[in-house]
Design an enzyme around this catalytic site. Structure first.
Site, PDB file in Angstrom:
ATOM      1  N   HIS A 170       0.971  -0.923   0.079  1.00  0.00           N
ATOM      2  CA  HIS A 170      -0.186   0.001  -0.026  1.00  0.00           C
ATOM      3  C   HIS A 170       0.842   1.373  -0.021  1.00  0.00           C
ATOM      4  CE1 HIS A 170       0.220  -0.255   4.554  1.00  0.00           C
ATOM      5  NE2 HIS A 170       0.479   1.125   4.372  1.00  0.00           N
ATOM      6  N   ASP A 201       0.040  -7.381   1.433  1.00  0.00           N
ATOM      7  CA  ASP A 201       0.366  -6.174   1.544  1.00  0.00           C
ATOM      8  C   ASP A 201       1.784  -6.105   1.538  1.00  0.00           C
ATOM      9  OD1 ASP A 201       0.101  -3.423   1.686  1.00  0.00           O
ATOM     10  OD2 ASP A 201      -0.229  -3.430   3.741  1.00  0.00           O
ATOM     11  N   SER A 281       4.538   2.636   7.922  1.00  0.00           N
ATOM     12  CA  SER A 281       4.412   1.394   7.090  1.00  0.00           C
ATOM     13  C   SER A 281       5.410   0.985   6.347  1.00  0.00           C
ATOM     14  CB  SER A 281       3.089   1.777   5.985  1.00  0.00           C
ATOM     15  OG  SER A 281       1.928   1.578   6.551  1.00  0.00           O
TER      16      SER A 281
END
Length: 448
Positions: A170, A201, A281
C-alpha cells in the site's frame, strides 16, 4: 486502521486531516461506496468481503471494528488503517491499487534471504533498545511515492547489499512516477517495483545503481513470546529514523483493511504496543538484537477523526514476509496458499467458519470438506469466523499440510489438507466486483 498517508499542498510537511480530506485514504474502516459487501471465497487467495467483521455500525454512521480481540464482545469502536503517510491528498483518491508488473529487463541475480545472528551494535549495549536501534537503523529507509494527487511516504527494509528493499504494497501502489528511497545516511536513489503481493500487503523494490548497502538481519517471528520487548523504526509523519519501543502484545490477530477501490487485505498479524504512526508502514519491527521480526503495516485508531497510535499496532510476521520476498526476488511474483472453499465473513457467532461451498478439484474437495462444515481450528490456532480462516490459511505456505478441526451435525472430526497454490495477483474482486446484494458463491472473490 488508517493508512499512514496524509496530504497537503506542502508535501514536505506533514499535515493533519482537514475537513475536505478523506480521513482514511486507503485502508478505511467502513466499506467504500460500491465496494463488495457480501461473501468471500474461503480459501486464502481470494480475500473475504471488505465488509467489517466487528459489531460496530458501517458507513457514515461510524467506523466498524475490524480487528476482533478474543473473546468477541462489544467495545468502543476503532478504525483500522494502514500506516503510510500521504502528503497532498485533497478529497480522496489515494489509490490502494492493484499489483505491479515486473519492471526491468527480466534478468535477476540469484539472491537468497537468510536469517542469522545480529552483529553487535557499535557504541551501544547489545540487548538494549539503543543497541537494537544501532543495528537496525542503517537498514531502514524512507520511501516517497508520487501519486495522482500528492505524495505517499512510508518506510522500508534493506534486504540485500545491491538494493533490494521490502515495504508494504500500500506504500507503493498507485505510483505515477519515479519512487524515491533515502537511506539512513541521507543517500537517495530512484527505485522500481520488482514485484508485489497484494494479499500480504508486501512489495519489493530495487534501488537503481545501489551497492554496499547494509542488509537487515532477519529474525524469526515464530520464536517470539508475548511480552517480549520490540523496537519499531521508520518515518512517522515524515520524521525519518524515528525509534519507538514496546512489547509483543499478541499473536494471530486477524487484520483486515480495505482500499478505496474496494480491495481487501486480510492477514494473520502480530500485535504490538510499540507506537506506530502514519509513515511507519513498511518499516521494521525488531527484537533487542536488532533482528527484524515483523513489517509494520497498520494501526487501530480511536475514531475516524483520529489517526494516531493508541497502542494497537500490527505487523506482518517476518517468517511470512521472508517467504513472499524471496519468491518476488526469485521470480518477480509471489504465490499464496489455497484451500478452495467459499463462505460469508459477515456471518457467524464466533463459533467457527462455516463453509458455504467447496470448489471442485480444490484442496478442500480432495480432503472431503463439504458445504455446511464449520472449521474451528487450523492446527492449534482457533478460528472464530470466516475472516479468521482466511488469515490462518494465509499464514501457511502453498503445498503445506494443515490439520483442520471441523464440526458437522454436532460431531467433530479432524481433516488433513494439503494446500494448493495460486499466483498472488490481486487481493480484490475480479470482473468489476459484485453487487452488495449478490449471494456469496455466485460471483466468488479472487482471480484463480
Amino acid at each position: 486502521m488508517t493508512e499512514n498517508r496524509e496530504q497537503g499542498p506542502d508535501a514536505s510537511a506533514p499535515q493533519g486531516p482537514r475537513a475536505d480530506q478523506h480521513p482514511v485514504p486507503a485502508y478505511a474502516g467502513a466499506a467504500a461506496p460500491g465496494a463488495p459487501q457480501a461473501g468471500a471465497r474461503a480459501h486464502w487467495g481470494p480475500p473475504p468481503s471488505p465488509a467489517p467483521y466487528g459489531a460496530g455500525p458501517t458507513g457514515p454512521g461510524g467506523p466498524p471494528t475490524l480487528v476482533e480481540p478474543r473473546p468477541r464482545r462489544p467495545r468502543p469502536m476503532t478504525g483500522i488503517v494502514a500506516a503510510a503517510l500521504i502528503a497532498g491528498l485533497v478529497g480522496g483518491g489515494a489509490g490502494f491499487g492493484g499489483a505491479y508488473a515486473l519492471l526491468g529487463d527480466g534478468s535477476r541475480p540469484s539472491t537468497t534471504l537468510t536469517s542469522s545472528a545480529a552483529a553487535p551494535a557499535a557504541n551501544a549495549d547489545p540487548g538494549t533498545v539503543a543497541g537494537a536501534a544501532a543495528v537496525a537503523t542503517p537498514s531502514t529507509v524512507d520511501i516517497r511515492v508520487p501519486l495522482a494527487q500528492g505524495t505517499a511516504e512510508g518506510s522500508g527494509i534493506v534486504l540485500t547489499a545491491d538494493g533490494a528493499v521490502l515495504t508494504n504494497n500500500h506504500v507503493v501502489a498507485g505510483a505515477t512516477g519515479p519512487i524515491s528511497v533515502t537511506l539512513a545516511d541521507g543517500t537517495a536513489y530512484e527505485a522500481t517495483v520488482v514485484g508485489s503481493s497484494p494479499s500480504y500487503d508486501l512489495a519489493v523494490l530495487r534501488l537503481q545503481g545501489a551497492s554496499g548497502l547494509t542488509p537487515a538481519t532477519l529474525g524469526s517471528s515464530a520464536d517470539l513470546q508475548v511480552g517480549q520487548q520490540v523496537v519499531a523504526i521508520g518515518s512517522p509523519q515524515g520524521l525519518t529514523g524515528t525509534v519507538t519501543t514496546g512489547i509483543v502484545s499478541a499473536f494471530d490477530r486477524t487484520v483486515a483493511v480495505q482500499g478505496e477501490d474496494g480491495s481487501a487485505v486480510v492477514y494473520n498479524g502480530l500485535q504490538t504496543d510499540a507506537p506506530i504512526n502514519q509513515g511507519n508502514s513498511g518499516g521494521p519491527l525488531v527484537d533487542l538484537q536488532g533482528r527484524v521480526v515483523g513489517v509494520n503495516s497498520a494501526i487501530a485508531t480511536g475514531s475516524s477523526e483520529s489517526t494516531g497510535s493508541i497502542g494497537l499496532g500490527f505487523a506482518i510476521p517476518v517468517d511470512q514476509a521472508q517467504r513472499v520476498a524471496q519468491e518476488i526476488l526469485d521470480t518477480g511474483a509471489a504465490t499464496k496458499p489455497v484451500l478452495g472453499v467459499q463462505g460469508n465473513p459477515a456471518a457467524g457467532d464466533g463459533g467457527g467458519a462455516q463453509i458455504g461451498a467447496v470448489e471442485p478439484g480444490s484442496a478442500a474437495a480432495q480432503a472431503g470438506l463439504a458445504a455446511g462444515d464449520v472449521v474451528t481450528k487450523v492446527d492449534d490456532a482457533r478460528v472464530e469466523d470466516f475472516a479468521d480462516l482466511v488469515a490462518r490459511i494465509g499464514a501457511r505456505t502453498p503445498g503445506e499440510q494443515v490439520t483442520l478441526t471441523v464440526t458437522a451435525g454436532g460431531a467433530e472430526r479432524t481433516v488433513e489438507v494439503t494446500l494448493g497454490s495460486a499466483p498472488d495477483q490481486a487481493a480484490s474482486t475480479t470482473g468489476g466486483g459484485r453487487s452488495p446484494n449478490t449471494p456469496f458463491g455466485q460471483s466468488p472473490f479472487g482471480g484463480n
